[in-house]
Write an enzyme that holds these catalytic residues in place. Structure first.
Site, mmCIF file in Angstrom:
data_model
loop_
_atom_site.group_PDB
_atom_site.id
_atom_site.type_symbol
_atom_site.label_atom_id
_atom_site.label_comp_id
_atom_site.label_asym_id
_atom_site.label_seq_id
_atom_site.Cartn_x
_atom_site.Cartn_y
_atom_site.Cartn_z
ATOM 1 N N GLU A 1 7.872 -8.919 -2.425
ATOM 2 C CA GLU A 1 7.283 -9.419 -2.862
ATOM 3 C C GLU A 1 6.736 -10.077 -3.448
ATOM 4 O O GLU A 1 7.035 -9.567 -5.565
ATOM 5 C CB GLU A 1 6.272 -7.923 -2.464
ATOM 6 C CG GLU A 1 4.817 -8.827 -2.659
ATOM 7 C CD GLU A 1 3.908 -7.307 -2.201
ATOM 8 O OE1 GLU A 1 3.684 -6.557 -1.429
ATOM 9 O OE2 GLU A 1 3.100 -7.194 -3.279
ATOM 10 N N ASP B 1 3.742 -11.646 -6.027
ATOM 11 C CA ASP B 1 1.830 -11.739 -6.048
ATOM 12 C C ASP B 1 1.036 -12.673 -6.658
ATOM 13 O O ASP B 1 1.900 -12.844 -7.830
ATOM 14 C CB ASP B 1 1.302 -10.752 -6.200
ATOM 15 C CG ASP B 1 1.788 -9.120 -5.160
ATOM 16 O OD1 ASP B 1 1.961 -9.951 -4.435
ATOM 17 O OD2 ASP B 1 2.386 -8.235 -5.369
ATOM 18 N N GLU C 1 -2.432 -12.272 -7.693
ATOM 19 C CA GLU C 1 -3.430 -11.383 -7.233
ATOM 20 C C GLU C 1 -4.727 -11.686 -8.370
ATOM 21 O O GLU C 1 -4.016 -11.501 -9.814
ATOM 22 C CB GLU C 1 -3.085 -9.879 -7.056
ATOM 23 C CG GLU C 1 -2.402 -9.500 -6.516
ATOM 24 C CD GLU C 1 -2.192 -8.004 -6.634
ATOM 25 O OE1 GLU C 1 -1.533 -7.171 -5.692
ATOM 26 O OE2 GLU C 1 -1.218 -7.723 -7.775
ATOM 27 N N GLN D 1 -3.309 -11.564 -12.112
ATOM 28 C CA GLN D 1 -2.187 -10.990 -11.973
ATOM 29 C C GLN D 1 -0.661 -11.825 -11.657
ATOM 30 O O GLN D 1 -1.082 -11.908 -10.111
ATOM 31 C CB GLN D 1 -2.161 -9.888 -11.846
ATOM 32 C CG GLN D 1 -0.784 -8.271 -11.386
ATOM 33 C CD GLN D 1 -1.111 -7.677 -11.287
ATOM 34 O OE1 GLN D 1 -1.582 -5.955 -12.962
ATOM 35 N NE2 GLN D 1 -1.254 -6.913 -10.257
ATOM 36 N N ASN E 1 3.101 -11.307 -9.732
ATOM 37 C CA ASN E 1 4.227 -9.692 -9.577
ATOM 38 C C ASN E 1 4.898 -10.307 -8.943
ATOM 39 O O ASN E 1 5.573 -10.957 -8.247
ATOM 40 C CB ASN E 1 3.498 -8.774 -9.475
ATOM 41 C CG ASN E 1 4.086 -7.061 -9.759
ATOM 42 O OD1 ASN E 1 4.882 -7.207 -10.347
ATOM 43 N ND2 ASN E 1 3.198 -6.134 -9.591
ATOM 44 N N GLY F 1 7.512 -2.670 -10.922
ATOM 45 C CA GLY F 1 6.542 -3.509 -10.825
ATOM 46 C C GLY F 1 6.800 -5.115 -11.757
ATOM 47 O O GLY F 1 7.518 -4.319 -13.556
ATOM 48 N N ARG G 1 6.967 0.748 -21.140
ATOM 49 C CA ARG G 1 7.872 1.104 -20.009
ATOM 50 C C ARG G 1 9.263 1.369 -19.723
ATOM 51 O O ARG G 1 9.903 1.136 -21.276
ATOM 52 C CB ARG G 1 8.136 -0.915 -19.982
ATOM 53 C CG ARG G 1 6.398 -1.715 -19.049
ATOM 54 C CD ARG G 1 6.138 -0.457 -17.747
ATOM 55 N NE ARG G 1 6.531 -1.291 -16.550
ATOM 56 C CZ ARG G 1 6.722 -2.202 -15.920
ATOM 57 N NH1 ARG G 1 5.609 -2.653 -15.862
ATOM 58 N NH2 ARG G 1 7.700 -2.337 -14.985
#
Length: 294
Positions: A113, A115, A117, A130, A132, A145, A284
């Site tokens: 995917e 993105d 957003e 956002q 991604n 992500g 992360r």
């Protein structure tokens, strides 16, 4: 008595908005690709009763009963994908308005995917855009992500602005009004989406995470929440194109990449409007995102 004020003093005392807008990227990929109408390239995916054409623009909306989404009729293996979008003003917390590439229906639980957003917001606060990238696994319990989040140098509720994804076999470039805001390069097969994807748009309730990590929820006293889309562009190599189909570029160079002026514009956006970069997030586990290390 006449007064002479030197030009440099006039420039010093006049307010300047130069720092509010990015420098010109010098190249405008949106002008290189033909627009299409919604019905030429897309179909409704869900929530058909929450979708209508309004002065050549597609309106999709969310209320307490449903959201809505649409999907391209063809899958692609590379291309330029853009739309001019206008967002809902006011209280939109918890609401996601999206424009993205995905192959979730072909590979459920193991999909790719890319993105764009728009994360809804509360009164007086700006939208967050956002970006991604997911690779082979979003939704399988090991979600990785690669979020980069931005505020915008304009109010996206006051008019249409063009948002685009350039996806080639070696890079993904996100653009806003032809200004590159992010370049994600292919550094390994494991960290780059290569399987065919469809182009989607949607509006839906993501109250659990969309606005300040779920602190503010969708409030249906302010429904309907409307997203407007027009000036659709989806140009490139479809999944059915011959092998010799050449990926398109977002720069003056047919080989891809960005020009010096495009890099300057992107660095300006990062220095003024970047609000989150997954590679700089110390919380992360970066063993899962090896592209962050160079």
């Amino acid at each position: 008595m006449a007064f002479f004020i030197p030009l440099f003093l006039i420039l010093m005392i006049q307010p300047s908005n130069a720092s509010s807008w990015p420098p010109s990227p010098g190249y405008y990929p949106s002008s290189k690709f033909r627009s299409m109408t919604f019905y030429q390239g897309f179909r409704n995916l869900w929530g058909p009763q929450h979708q209508r054409m309004d002065n050549n623009a597609l309106a999709i909306w969310l209320d307490s009963s449903s959201g809505s989404g649409f999907k391209s009729v063809r899958p692609f293996r590379s291309g330029y994908f853009g739309a001019s979008i206008k967002l809902q003003p006011g209280y939109t917390a918890g609401v996601i308005t999206a424009f993205y590439l995905s192959n979730n229906e072909a590979h459920p639980g193991y999909h790719d995917e890319v993105d764009i957003e728009f994360l809804g917001t509360t009164f007086g606060k700006p939208y967050t855009l956002q970006t991604n990238v997911y690779i082979q696994g979003s939704g399988d319990g090991r979600i990785i992500g690669r979020e980069m989040k931005f505020h915008l140098w304009f109010d996206p509720t006051q008019g249409f602005h063009h948002y685009a994804i350039l996806w080639s076999p070696k890079e993904i470039i996100f653009l806003v009004d032809d200004v590159p805001i992010r370049r994600y390069q292919r550094k390994s097969v494991a960290t780059f989406p290569l399987r065919p994807m469809w182009l989607y748009g949607s509006i839906w309730d993501a109250s659990s995470w969309a606005t300040e990590d779920g602190k503010y929820k969708a409030d249906y006293r302010y429904q309907p929440f409307i997203g407007m889309y027009t000036n659709f562009k989806a140009t490139g190599c479809s999944a059915y194109a011959p092998r010799w189909c050449h990926p398109v570029s977002a720069s003056p160079f047919r080989s891809g990449g960005l020009s010096t002026r495009q890099y300057m514009a992107m660095r300006w956006v990062h220095s003024h409007y970047l609000v989150y970069d997954y590679c700089r997030d110390s919380k992360r586990d970066h063993s899962l995102t090896p592209e962050c290390w160079g």
